[in-house]
Scaffold this active site. Structure first.
Site, short mmCIF file in Angstrom:
data_model
loop_
_atom_site.label_atom_id
_atom_site.label_comp_id
_atom_site.label_asym_id
_atom_site.label_seq_id
_atom_site.Cartn_x
_atom_site.Cartn_y
_atom_site.Cartn_z
N HIS A 91 42.52 -48.65 -46.08
CA HIS A 91 41.29 -48.62 -47.11
C HIS A 91 41.00 -47.18 -47.53
O HIS A 91 39.75 -46.71 -47.31
CB HIS A 91 40.03 -49.12 -46.04
CG HIS A 91 40.30 -50.49 -45.97
ND1 HIS A 91 39.85 -51.21 -46.99
CD2 HIS A 91 40.09 -51.44 -45.12
CE1 HIS A 91 39.69 -52.48 -46.69
NE2 HIS A 91 39.79 -52.62 -45.47
N ARG A 140 33.51 -65.56 -42.78
CA ARG A 140 33.76 -65.04 -43.89
C ARG A 140 33.59 -65.50 -45.08
O ARG A 140 33.44 -65.08 -46.25
CB ARG A 140 35.42 -64.09 -44.00
CG ARG A 140 35.46 -63.27 -42.89
CD ARG A 140 37.00 -62.95 -43.09
NE ARG A 140 37.80 -62.15 -42.08
CZ ARG A 140 37.54 -60.83 -41.97
NH1 ARG A 140 37.06 -60.21 -42.84
NH2 ARG A 140 38.04 -60.17 -40.92
N ASN A 158 43.56 -58.87 -48.59
CA ASN A 158 42.61 -59.55 -49.52
C ASN A 158 41.74 -58.62 -50.39
O ASN A 158 40.99 -58.87 -51.51
CB ASN A 158 41.44 -60.25 -48.44
CG ASN A 158 40.70 -59.22 -47.74
OD1 ASN A 158 41.26 -58.46 -46.94
ND2 ASN A 158 39.46 -59.30 -47.80
N HIS A 159 41.86 -57.34 -50.07
CA HIS A 159 41.27 -56.13 -50.96
C HIS A 159 42.15 -55.89 -51.96
O HIS A 159 41.78 -54.94 -52.82
CB HIS A 159 40.86 -54.88 -50.08
CG HIS A 159 39.37 -55.17 -49.33
ND1 HIS A 159 38.42 -54.45 -50.14
CD2 HIS A 159 39.08 -55.62 -48.42
CE1 HIS A 159 37.09 -54.92 -49.36
NE2 HIS A 159 37.71 -55.67 -48.16
N HIS A 189 48.68 -60.10 -43.68
CA HIS A 189 47.44 -59.63 -43.60
C HIS A 189 46.32 -60.32 -42.92
O HIS A 189 45.82 -59.80 -41.88
CB HIS A 189 46.58 -59.27 -45.04
CG HIS A 189 45.61 -58.43 -44.98
ND1 HIS A 189 45.42 -56.83 -44.56
CD2 HIS A 189 44.23 -58.60 -45.15
CE1 HIS A 189 44.30 -56.76 -44.68
NE2 HIS A 189 43.56 -57.73 -44.60
N ASP A 231 39.85 -49.74 -51.49
CA ASP A 231 38.62 -49.92 -51.43
C ASP A 231 37.83 -49.36 -50.10
O ASP A 231 38.62 -48.96 -49.05
CB ASP A 231 38.52 -51.44 -51.14
CG ASP A 231 38.38 -52.03 -52.57
OD1 ASP A 231 38.04 -51.48 -53.64
OD2 ASP A 231 38.62 -53.46 -52.61
N ASP A 236 45.33 -54.17 -47.74
CA ASP A 236 44.00 -53.37 -47.75
C ASP A 236 44.44 -51.95 -47.56
O ASP A 236 43.80 -51.07 -46.98
CB ASP A 236 43.06 -53.89 -46.68
CG ASP A 236 42.53 -55.17 -46.92
OD1 ASP A 236 42.79 -55.63 -47.82
OD2 ASP A 236 41.36 -55.28 -46.33
N ASP A 259 45.33 -52.00 -42.12
CA ASP A 259 44.42 -51.49 -43.23
C ASP A 259 44.53 -49.83 -43.25
O ASP A 259 44.14 -49.35 -42.12
CB ASP A 259 42.96 -52.02 -42.92
CG ASP A 259 43.05 -53.52 -42.94
OD1 ASP A 259 43.99 -54.14 -42.19
OD2 ASP A 259 42.06 -54.15 -43.23
#
Length: 497
Positions: free
Chosen positions: A244, A400, A303-304, A352, A274, A271, A242
């Site tokens: 991000h 989650r 997932n982002h 991921h 975000d 990711d 990630d």
């Protein structure tokens, strides 16, 4: 923070409480522990806060304790656990307004907007003069209506995508524009100039940004769901986790490990956007290198890279602030075509999130997944983007709220069945930027150091060579960035920033 360190801190706190005084009953003791947990929460040490709330709940469960732990879980992005705690809080005290708030926030994060709206409406009914509750309710209602509209028109097969309707030739370049100019194809010189402009907080012109995104969209549409990579003997290959939106830390990776090239290939494992407030700079840097080196720069969906996450955690707001809603919509379309995973030399499986809720999933099953969609709540695609390893055998429901937690026996069986040496995944902050799981058959790599400017974690990346697939980890610290906080473009109404 490691589980061991968290346990040590919790034990020390509990010992100090025991030493300090005697208690009349469990209720009084739970109240003292709650106060300690509240302080750790204020200090943003959410792991310790959650564990202390757990101890207090075991002594004397109350709606407030469940509500407080739900908030700690929300900060840790454990939406399923937060949802369960909010339910427990409401069950104990149906008038506990914060329980409805927490449950609404968790449902928002999981994309369950109708359920969130029901809770916000319940809050407004109880406290009709609460401006915050009314604003949240109104905003959530807008999202529900927009979603209903989009669902209604999704059956219209004649509806064209942004990519199909975009006419770049009509976008004019002003004489005042001083950034890099993009010719027909991206060059290395263009990328170096672009990165320098981004570092100085300048924008790429909208015409060129749309051209890059359109070219990227058309390219990723042609890729398979699982991309297979061959790393020749003696050649290096780098896997990052990630990022991000931490653009300056991304640049630092390139400073440490070399810029992408045909001789220095990379895979970024989802990711990209975000949280960090330089997601636009990050994603266009990655898109540029993908277009420049299509067979030596790889990108997996995280997932982002989804509509719900981008609305909640800042990317949509950032794209709209720096460019337009139309560009945000095109990113939504484009992310749906990103590959879900990669297979390196037939031996290293990279995704991921992680492995699967069901036994028997094969590489061929993965290849057949239709990825052109928003992530579902169940199935192979969901698990690839959301699942996490756990230390015990078997599987558990994910805290989650989507995906699953899978144990060492699950990993061992899946690797053996599919001829895989080990799995590389990302998705979780780790103190050193990486962690080995499941007897070396699963590794986490996370490449956003000091995540959200508050976690004090290192970042890391993995390097292998074609004739030595054993992972080698490089750790690195965060570098300075302009004084723009994380989540600067997130929707502040819903408490995610």
């Amino acid at each position: 923070m490691t589980a061991t360190l968290t346990d040590d801190i919790v034990a020390t706190v509990l010992e100090s409480i025991e030493d300090a005084r005697k208690y009349e009953d469990d209720k009084e003791k739970a109240s003292i522990i709650k106060d300690e947990a509240n302080q750790f929460f204020k200090d943003q040490v959410y792991d310790v806060a959650a564990d202390l709330y757990t101890v207090a709940i075991e002594l004397h469960p109350t709606a407030v304790l469940y509500g407080n732990r739900a908030q700690a879980y929300l900060k840790k992005e454990l939406y399923g656990a937060a949802l369960e705690d909010a339910d427990n809080a409401i069950a104990i005290d149906p008038s506990y307004v914060k329980g409805f708030y927490r449950r609404a926030t968790a449902n928002m994060a999981l994309g369950r907007f109708k359920k969130a709206l029901t809770d916000y409406q319940a809050v407004v009914k109880v406290v009709p003069n609460d401006k915050d509750a009314k604003a949240k309710c109104k905003e959530c209602q807008k999202i529900v209506r927009r979603q209903a509209f989009l669902n209604a028109i999704s059956t219209d097969h004649d509806k064209k995508t942004v990519a199909e309707t975009l006419d770049i030739s009509k976008i004019a370049i002003e004489d005042s524009y001083e950034g890099p100019h993009l010719e027909e194809k991206i060059t290395r010189e263009f990328m170096m100039e672009l990165i320098q402009k981004f570092k100085s907080q300048k924008k790429l012109h909208k015409k060129y940004a749309f051209k890059m995104l359109l070219d990227f969209y058309n390219y990723v549409k042609s890729l398979p769901t699982m991309v297979e990579i061959t790393v020749p003997a003696g050649k290096k290959f780098t896997i990052c986790g990630d990022v991000h939106g931490q653009f300056y830390d991304l640049c630092n990776i390139f400073e440490i490990n070399g810029f992408p090239s045909e001789a220095n290939p990379y895979l970024f494992n989802g990711d990209f956007v975000d949280r960090g407030s330089f997601s636009v700079e990050t994603i266009f840097t990655m898109i540029g290198f993908k277009l420049l080196y299509p067979n030596h720069f790889y990108m997996s969906r995280g997932n982002h890279e989804s509509d719900v996450m981008n609305k909640m955690y800042g990317f949509e707001g950032e794209v709209k602030a720096k460019y337009t809603q139309q560009m945000s919509d095109m990113f939504t379309e484009t992310f749906c075509w990103l590959p879900l995973c990669h297979l390196i030399n037939n031996k290293i499986f990279v995704c991921h999130g992680g492995l699967f809720k069901e036994d028997g999933v094969t590489l061929d099953d993965i290849r057949k997944v239709d990825r052109n969609r928003q992530p579902p709540d169940e199935g192979i695609m969901c698990d690839l983007l959301w699942s996490d390893p756990q230390p015990i055998n078997g599987r558990s429901p994910s805290k989650r709220g989507v995906g699953c937690q899978f144990g060492p026996d699950v990993t061992s069986k899946w690797c053996e069945s599919n001829g895989i040496d080990y799995v590389v995944r990302s998705h979780e902050v780790k103190p050193e930027g990486h962690e080995a799981h499941h007897n070396g058959q699963c590794y986490t790599v996370f490449s956003a150091p000091n995540y959200c400017d508050q976690m004090n974690n290192k970042g890391a990346f993995i390097t292998i060579t074609g004739d030595n697939l054993s992972p080698r980890f490089t750790e690195f610290d965060a570098v300075p960035h302009p004084k723009l906080p994380p989540m600067a473009y997130a929707n502040s109404l819903f408490g995610f920033n």
